[in-house]
Every structure is written in structure tokens, then in C-alpha cells.
Design a protein around this motif. Structure first.
Motif, PDB file in Angstrom:
ATOM      1  N   GLU A  98     -27.169 -10.190  13.650  1.00 54.35           N
ATOM      2  CA  GLU A  98     -25.763  -9.794  13.553  1.00 54.35           C
ATOM      3  C   GLU A  98     -25.020 -10.130  14.847  1.00 54.35           C
ATOM      4  OE1 GLU A  98     -25.213  -5.754  12.420  1.00 54.35           O
ATOM      5  OE2 GLU A  98     -26.490  -5.889  10.636  1.00 54.35           O
ATOM      6  N   ARG A  99     -25.641  -9.824  15.976  1.00 50.77           N
ATOM      7  CA  ARG A  99     -24.988 -10.102  17.261  1.00 50.77           C
ATOM      8  C   ARG A  99     -24.788 -11.601  17.460  1.00 50.77           C
ATOM      9  NH1 ARG A  99     -28.594  -5.910  18.823  1.00 50.77           N
ATOM     10  NH2 ARG A  99     -30.087  -7.407  19.686  1.00 50.77           N
ATOM     11  N   GLN A 141     -21.781 -12.652  15.483  1.00 55.12           N
ATOM     12  CA  GLN A 141     -20.549 -12.161  16.099  1.00 55.12           C
ATOM     13  C   GLN A 141     -20.198 -12.946  17.359  1.00 55.12           C
ATOM     14  OE1 GLN A 141     -21.801  -8.117  16.488  1.00 55.12           O
ATOM     15  NE2 GLN A 141     -21.462  -7.642  14.321  1.00 55.12           N
ATOM     16  N   ARG A 142     -21.218 -13.293  18.161  1.00 57.40           N
ATOM     17  CA  ARG A 142     -20.976 -14.054  19.395  1.00 57.40           C
ATOM     18  C   ARG A 142     -20.512 -15.475  19.121  1.00 57.40           C
ATOM     19  NH1 ARG A 142     -26.038 -11.966  21.087  1.00 57.40           N
ATOM     20  NH2 ARG A 142     -26.945 -14.005  20.614  1.00 57.40           N
ATOM     21  N   SER A 143     -20.867 -16.010  17.976  1.00 59.24           N
ATOM     22  CA  SER A 143     -20.587 -17.420  17.694  1.00 59.24           C
ATOM     23  C   SER A 143     -19.102 -17.723  17.609  1.00 59.24           C
ATOM     24  CB  SER A 143     -21.260 -17.831  16.381  1.00 59.24           C
ATOM     25  OG  SER A 143     -20.583 -17.264  15.265  1.00 59.24           O
ATOM     26  N   SER A 166     -16.533 -14.235  10.171  1.00 59.67           N
ATOM     27  CA  SER A 166     -17.753 -13.845   9.466  1.00 59.67           C
ATOM     28  C   SER A 166     -17.596 -12.549   8.689  1.00 59.67           C
ATOM     29  CB  SER A 166     -18.913 -13.691  10.463  1.00 59.67           C
ATOM     30  OG  SER A 166     -18.633 -12.658  11.391  1.00 59.67           O
ATOM     31  N   THR A 167     -18.558 -12.355   7.789  1.00 60.90           N
ATOM     32  CA  THR A 167     -18.741 -11.098   7.067  1.00 60.90           C
ATOM     33  C   THR A 167     -20.220 -10.748   7.139  1.00 60.90           C
ATOM     34  OG1 THR A 167     -16.946 -11.622   5.520  1.00 60.90           O
ATOM     35  CG2 THR A 167     -18.496  -9.888   4.862  1.00 60.90           C
ATOM     36  N   VAL A 168     -20.521  -9.497   7.469  1.00 60.90           N
ATOM     37  CA  VAL A 168     -21.906  -9.023   7.519  1.00 60.90           C
ATOM     38  C   VAL A 168     -22.098  -7.981   6.427  1.00 60.90           C
ATOM     39  CG1 VAL A 168     -23.655  -7.813   8.876  1.00 60.90           C
ATOM     40  CG2 VAL A 168     -22.141  -9.477   9.986  1.00 60.90           C
ATOM     41  N   GLY A 186     -15.577  -9.141   8.637  1.00 62.16           N
ATOM     42  CA  GLY A 186     -16.393  -8.425   9.603  1.00 62.16           C
ATOM     43  C   GLY A 186     -17.523  -7.714   8.881  1.00 62.16           C
ATOM     44  N   ARG A 187     -17.922  -6.571   9.396  1.00 60.73           N
ATOM     45  CA  ARG A 187     -18.980  -5.817   8.715  1.00 60.73           C
ATOM     46  C   ARG A 187     -18.362  -4.969   7.613  1.00 60.73           C
ATOM     47  NH1 ARG A 187     -22.628  -1.004  11.175  1.00 60.73           N
ATOM     48  NH2 ARG A 187     -23.232  -0.181   9.143  1.00 60.73           N
TER      49      ARG A 187
END
Length: 248
Positions: free
Chosen positions: A115-116, A119-121, A125-127, A180-181
Motif C-alpha cells: 500500500e505504501r 501511495q509513494r508512486s 490509486s484506489t486501495v 484512495g483507500r
């Protein structure tokens, strides 16, 4: 929409691809070996852990659905996210697991690291964090249910979910914008390990003795505190555990 799906040849992927096809999407599916194209997908060769083939697989892609899991989850997510960034992907969907950042277990730590990495990329995104699938719980508890005296881990709770229900939710979020999440996807019931085992034994016609056994260490403490369960905003969906075991 041009889509790449990793893990499309696995259990979850087998439910996702028909739903994408019904929605008018014929994705590329990443596979470690060459496969024949089907009406539902075209296949490209690559490896999420080593990164081999990912740049070619993501070229011209707008959406990546990263279903692939297993050993090296964190490294695979880094590789997929990096390739998605280089390709200018507009939406990267990652499948994680409920309580990824709360259970002191290697598998969960790797999912949290994945997940991290996403997010860092910087890729939108969607988690999605599903609970453990019915199939996985059956494989795990099925071995215990075969013992003459069945040990039931004490104070261990779960929210097992139907894999088809998770697939439906994944397709829904993948075809939409990055979020996002999102809320976890879990089954309709919170059940103890003892309840899961007794239901399985009834389905198998066994009248075995069930004995509660403690789970020691940090994992046992986390389970007793129920930190492995989803929050109140979770999407509770799909069939029940009882319905699942009655059909297998």
C-alpha cells in the motif's frame, strides 16, 4: 479504457475477468508464461516481482488492476507502481487485506508495504482491503476439522467474504475514478473460529469434539483485541459462511 490486470489467472482473477467482459472491457492480463488469447482477455508475459515485461505490458494502458499476490507482495507492488508511473497510468487499483497495518504477521506487513509503495508512486490509486476469502478459510480450517478432536483457536474472529462479491466491488471501483483507500469489503457476519469450525463440521456431517485452544504471542493478543476486523464503515456483502460450506 485500456486495462492491465495482474493476477488475472488466479482465483480472484477468474471472477473479475467475466465481469470486465460483461462491462465491455477486454484487458491485457499479465502472466509469467505465454497463454492463448481468449474473448475475455489478451495475455502478455511478465513478472511483477522481477519487473520483467512490465514496461511493455503497461504501454498505452490507462488503468492497472493489481490482483497478483503471494511471496514478494511488497516488491511486486513497487515494480507495478513504478511501471504504471512511467507509462502515465491514470488509475492503479491495489488489492490489499483487512487489517494490513494492524496484524503482526509477515503477510500483512507485506500488504501494508505494498500500500505504501502505491501511495509513494504518485499514480492516482484506489486501495481495496477485502477480508479473507471463504476459500482460504476453508483450506485453513478444513485441516483442523479433519482431526479426531478439533482444536478451535480461542478468541479468534473473522469476517470471511465471498470471492465473487469482492470481484464485483473491484470491478466497480476499477471502472470508476481513483478514490484512495475505500471501505473494506467483508462478509455479512463476524464469526469466531469455533463458530466457523462447528458450521463446517455440520456441513460435513461430523459430530467431532471441539476444544478451544489459546493463541499465544502478539498474534493472539491482536486477535483477542479484534484488531484484525474491519471498521464500522466496511461494505458487508456476499453470501454467508454457512451457505458457502453447504455448497462445497
Amino acid at each position: 479504457m485500456t486495462m492491465l490486470v495482474t493476477g488475472g489467472t488466479g482465483n480472484l482473477g477468474g471472477h473479475v475477468l467475466p465481469l470486465l467482459h460483461a462491462a465491455g472491457v477486454r484487458p491485457r492480463v499479465l502472466s509469467r508464461r505465454a497463454r492463448t488469447d481468449t474473448p475475455q482477455a489478451t495475455y502478455v508475459v511478465g513478472d511483477t516481482v522481477t519487473g520483467d515485461g512490465l514496461d511493455a505490458a503497461t504501454a498505452g494502458v490507462t488503468t492497472v488492476l493489481h490482483l497478483a499476490g503471494g511471496r514478494g507482495d511488497d516488491r511486486a507492488a513497487e515494480q507495478v507502481a513504478a511501471a504504471a508511473r512511467r507509462a502515465g497510468v491514470e488509475h492503479l487499483v491495489l488489492v490489499s487485506v483487512t487489517a494490513a497495518d494492524r496484524l503482526p504477521v509477515g503477510y500483512y506487513r507485506a500488504k501494508a508495504a505494498a500500500e505504501r509503495a502505491v501511495q509513494r508512486s504518485g499514480v492516482p490509486s484506489t486501495v481495496v482491503r477485502p477480508a479473507q476469502f471463504h476459500d482460504f478459510v476453508l483450506r485453513t480450517l478444513g485441516r483442523l476439522a479433519a482431526w479426531p478432536v478439533v482444536p478451535a483457536p480461542r478468541a479468534v474472529w473473522a469476517e470471511p467474504v465471498e470471492v465473487a462479491a469482492v470481484a464485483r466491488r473491484l470491478v466497480e471501483v476499477t471502472l470508476g475514478p481513483p478514490q484512495g483507500r475505500v471501505p473494506d469489503v467483508v462478509g455479512p457476519q463476524v464469526l469466531s473460529a469455533e463458530q466457523l469450525l462447528r458450521t463446517l463440521l455440520r456441513a460435513r456431517g461430523r459430530d467431532a469434539r471441539v476444544v478451544r485452544v489459546p493463541v499465544p504471542g502478539p498474534v493472539g493478543r491482536a486477535c483477542r483485541e479484534r484488531v484484525n476486523l474491519a471498521g464500522p464503515d466496511a461494505l458487508r456483502t456476499g453470501g454467508t459462511w454457512e451457505e458457502f460450506v453447504a455448497g462445497v
